[in-house]
Design a protein around this motif. Structure first.
Motif, PDB file in Angstrom:
ATOM      1  N   ASP A   1     141.887   1.985 -47.754  1.00 18.05           N
ATOM      2  CA  ASP A   1     142.598   2.594 -48.783  1.00 18.05           C
ATOM      3  C   ASP A   1     141.387   3.674 -49.244  1.00 18.05           C
ATOM      4  N   GLY A   2     140.469   4.005 -48.827  1.00 20.98           N
ATOM      5  CA  GLY A   2     139.756   5.166 -49.178  1.00 20.98           C
ATOM      6  C   GLY A   2     138.435   4.792 -49.929  1.00 20.98           C
ATOM      7  N   GLY A   3     138.391   3.506 -50.204  1.00 21.41           N
ATOM      8  CA  GLY A   3     137.252   3.047 -51.070  1.00 21.41           C
ATOM      9  C   GLY A   3     135.995   3.415 -50.680  1.00 21.41           C
ATOM     10  N   GLU A   4     134.908   3.553 -51.487  1.00 22.68           N
ATOM     11  CA  GLU A   4     133.570   4.162 -51.321  1.00 22.68           C
ATOM     12  C   GLU A   4     132.396   3.338 -51.763  1.00 22.68           C
ATOM     13  N   TRP A   5     132.508   2.591 -52.885  1.00 17.44           N
ATOM     14  CA  TRP A   5     131.398   1.919 -53.353  1.00 17.44           C
ATOM     15  C   TRP A   5     131.999   0.704 -53.358  1.00 17.44           C
ATOM     16  N   VAL A   6     131.276  -0.491 -52.941  1.00 12.44           N
ATOM     17  CA  VAL A   6     131.314  -1.836 -53.284  1.00 12.44           C
ATOM     18  C   VAL A   6     130.067  -2.117 -54.313  1.00 12.44           C
ATOM     19  N   ILE A   7     130.448  -2.785 -55.364  1.00 13.36           N
ATOM     20  CA  ILE A   7     129.567  -2.980 -56.675  1.00 13.36           C
ATOM     21  C   ILE A   7     129.771  -4.491 -56.872  1.00 13.36           C
ATOM     22  N   THR A   8     128.676  -5.098 -56.813  1.00  8.08           N
ATOM     23  CA  THR A   8     128.429  -6.566 -56.941  1.00  8.08           C
ATOM     24  C   THR A   8     127.501  -6.873 -58.242  1.00  8.08           C
ATOM     25  N   GLY A   9     127.318  -8.277 -58.249  1.00 10.19           N
ATOM     26  CA  GLY A   9     126.317  -8.623 -59.079  1.00 10.19           C
ATOM     27  C   GLY A   9     125.147  -9.330 -58.233  1.00 10.19           C
ATOM     28  N   GLY A  10     124.273 -10.124 -58.579  1.00 12.19           N
ATOM     29  CA  GLY A  10     123.249 -10.568 -57.779  1.00 12.19           C
ATOM     30  C   GLY A  10     123.402 -12.440 -57.953  1.00 12.19           C
ATOM     31  N   GLU A  11     124.455 -12.766 -58.481  1.00 14.65           N
ATOM     32  CA  GLU A  11     124.543 -14.112 -58.493  1.00 14.65           C
ATOM     33  C   GLU A  11     124.694 -14.824 -56.857  1.00 14.65           C
ATOM     34  N   MET A  12     124.413 -16.128 -56.891  1.00 19.80           N
ATOM     35  CA  MET A  12     124.276 -16.754 -55.835  1.00 19.80           C
ATOM     36  C   MET A  12     125.832 -17.144 -55.504  1.00 19.80           C
ATOM     37  N   GLY A  13     126.531 -16.911 -54.617  1.00 22.10           N
ATOM     38  CA  GLY A  13     127.797 -17.238 -54.154  1.00 22.10           C
ATOM     39  C   GLY A  13     128.451 -15.837 -53.920  1.00 22.10           C
ATOM     40  N   ILE A  14     129.907 -15.690 -54.286  1.00 22.69           N
ATOM     41  CA  ILE A  14     130.693 -14.559 -53.699  1.00 22.69           C
ATOM     42  C   ILE A  14     130.005 -13.206 -54.129  1.00 22.69           C
ATOM     43  N   GLU A  15     129.225 -12.940 -55.292  1.00 20.35           N
ATOM     44  CA  GLU A  15     128.628 -11.713 -55.209  1.00 20.35           C
ATOM     45  C   GLU A  15     127.576 -11.242 -54.177  1.00 20.35           C
ATOM     46  N   GLN A  16     126.547 -12.414 -53.886  1.00 24.06           N
ATOM     47  CA  GLN A  16     125.408 -11.897 -52.775  1.00 24.06           C
ATOM     48  C   GLN A  16     126.428 -11.909 -51.466  1.00 24.06           C
ATOM     49  N   TRP A  17     127.098 -13.077 -51.335  1.00 27.45           N
ATOM     50  CA  TRP A  17     127.879 -12.842 -49.998  1.00 27.45           C
ATOM     51  C   TRP A  17     128.807 -11.574 -49.836  1.00 27.45           C
ATOM     52  N   GLY A  18     129.344 -11.020 -50.765  1.00 25.21           N
ATOM     53  CA  GLY A  18     130.129  -9.838 -50.773  1.00 25.21           C
ATOM     54  C   GLY A  18     129.372  -8.850 -50.509  1.00 25.21           C
ATOM     55  N   ALA A  19     127.924  -8.822 -51.112  1.00 29.90           N
ATOM     56  CA  ALA A  19     127.131  -7.292 -50.638  1.00 29.90           C
ATOM     57  C   ALA A  19     126.671  -7.472 -49.260  1.00 29.90           C
ATOM     58  N   SER A  20     126.424  -8.601 -48.730  1.00 29.49           N
ATOM     59  CA  SER A  20     125.979  -8.827 -47.496  1.00 29.49           C
ATOM     60  C   SER A  20     127.058  -8.623 -46.551  1.00 29.49           C
ATOM     61  N   VAL A  21     128.421  -8.910 -46.843  1.00 27.33           N
ATOM     62  CA  VAL A  21     129.468  -8.662 -46.014  1.00 27.33           C
ATOM     63  C   VAL A  21     129.633  -7.101 -45.818  1.00 27.33           C
ATOM     64  N   ALA A  22     129.664  -6.549 -47.162  1.00 30.97           N
ATOM     65  CA  ALA A  22     129.624  -4.989 -47.059  1.00 30.97           C
ATOM     66  C   ALA A  22     128.574  -4.180 -46.212  1.00 30.97           C
ATOM     67  N   LEU A  23     127.245  -4.885 -46.566  1.00 29.33           N
ATOM     68  CA  LEU A  23     126.227  -4.250 -45.747  1.00 29.33           C
ATOM     69  C   LEU A  23     126.470  -4.313 -44.015  1.00 29.33           C
ATOM     70  N   ALA A  24     127.006  -5.313 -43.738  1.00 27.48           N
ATOM     71  CA  ALA A  24     127.263  -5.806 -42.462  1.00 27.48           C
ATOM     72  C   ALA A  24     128.395  -4.846 -42.024  1.00 27.48           C
ATOM     73  N   MET A  25     129.117  -4.320 -42.791  1.00 25.43           N
ATOM     74  CA  MET A  25     130.349  -3.455 -42.409  1.00 25.43           C
ATOM     75  C   MET A  25     129.972  -1.776 -42.246  1.00 25.43           C
ATOM     76  N   LYS A  26     128.779  -1.585 -42.914  1.00 27.14           N
ATOM     77  CA  LYS A  26     128.428  -0.223 -42.933  1.00 27.14           C
ATOM     78  C   LYS A  26     128.342   0.455 -41.612  1.00 27.14           C
ATOM     79  N   PRO A  27     127.832  -0.192 -40.442  1.00 22.67           N
ATOM     80  CA  PRO A  27     127.942   0.791 -39.032  1.00 22.67           C
ATOM     81  C   PRO A  27     129.389   1.282 -38.853  1.00 22.67           C
ATOM     82  N   GLN A  28     130.423   0.547 -39.259  1.00 25.76           N
ATOM     83  CA  GLN A  28     131.963   1.113 -38.960  1.00 25.76           C
ATOM     84  C   GLN A  28     132.262   1.810 -40.040  1.00 25.76           C
ATOM     85  N   TRP A  29     131.437   1.754 -41.275  1.00 29.67           N
ATOM     86  CA  TRP A  29     132.093   2.624 -42.310  1.00 29.67           C
ATOM     87  C   TRP A  29     130.850   3.322 -42.930  1.00 29.67           C
ATOM     88  N   PRO A  30     130.277   4.264 -42.112  1.00 21.84           N
ATOM     89  CA  PRO A  30     128.955   4.979 -42.894  1.00 21.84           C
ATOM     90  C   PRO A  30     129.053   5.452 -44.086  1.00 21.84           C
TER      91      PRO A  30
END
Length: 189
Positions: A42-71
């Protein structure tokens, strides 16, 4: 749809996920990837999260893993105070430090060390004011620390257009079924 997504939700211990080998983690990352894919489509550009162990850290790591397809995708980890995580064990501190080094931007919303609860409410206010929508893994029937983020997002939605993608326990059960079917189909190939 907005360009900046706040990803937050339950802590790892609230979901009974203990360690990177926990089978529930694969389902949670599958769910996060699916929701982030929709945001990016849908045109999203930034994934912004916190540093809490759980959904926040996993969300950041999943987003980082998606960067090759979404430069063009950018990932930020924001924390509520300067010494955030300093009471965690060494492994958890190292995981947070590594994650903060990998993302495009990381800072704390309060410059000093933790002093008072107002820093946490200030952090939550900052997150809703600096994002356009939220992905929150939280079920009001199963309260947890994410309650404050959820309530802040709902309040923000009363002030302006602020969509909330809420993932509840029944949603997670459905994601688990979908993930299981996907895994079974891949094994059949």
């Amino acid at each position: 749809m907005g360009k900046r997504l706040w990803v937050t939700g339950y802590r790892s211990w609230e979901l009974n996920v203990y360690g990177p080998q926990d089978p529930k983690l694969a389902v949670l990352k599958y769910m996060l990837k699916s929701h982030l894919q929709t945001f990016l489509d849908d045109g999203g550009e930034w994934v912004i999260t916190g540093g809490e162990m759980g959904i926040e850290q996993w969300g950041a790591s999943v987003a980082l893993a998606m960067k090759p397809q979404w430069p063009s995708l950018k990932v930020a980890v924001m924390v509520p105070f300067a010494d955030f995580g300093n009471r965690w064990n060494e492994d958890n501190q190292a995981t947070l430090a590594t994650l903060r080094q990998q993302v495009d931007f990381s800072a704390s919303t309060s410059s000093g060390p933790y002093k008072q609860p107002a820093q946490l409410s200030g952090y939550t206010r900052f997150m809703v004011q600096h994002t356009d929508q939220a992905l929150i893994v939280y079920d009001p029937e199963f309260e947890g620390k994410s309650k404050f983020a959820y309530e802040a997002a709902v309040a923000e939605g009363k002030r302006r257009d602020y969509p909330i993608d809420l993932v509840t326990m029944p949603d997670l059960e459905e994601d688990a079924r979908n993930y299981g079917e996907q895994q079974a189909a891949q094994q059949d190939e």
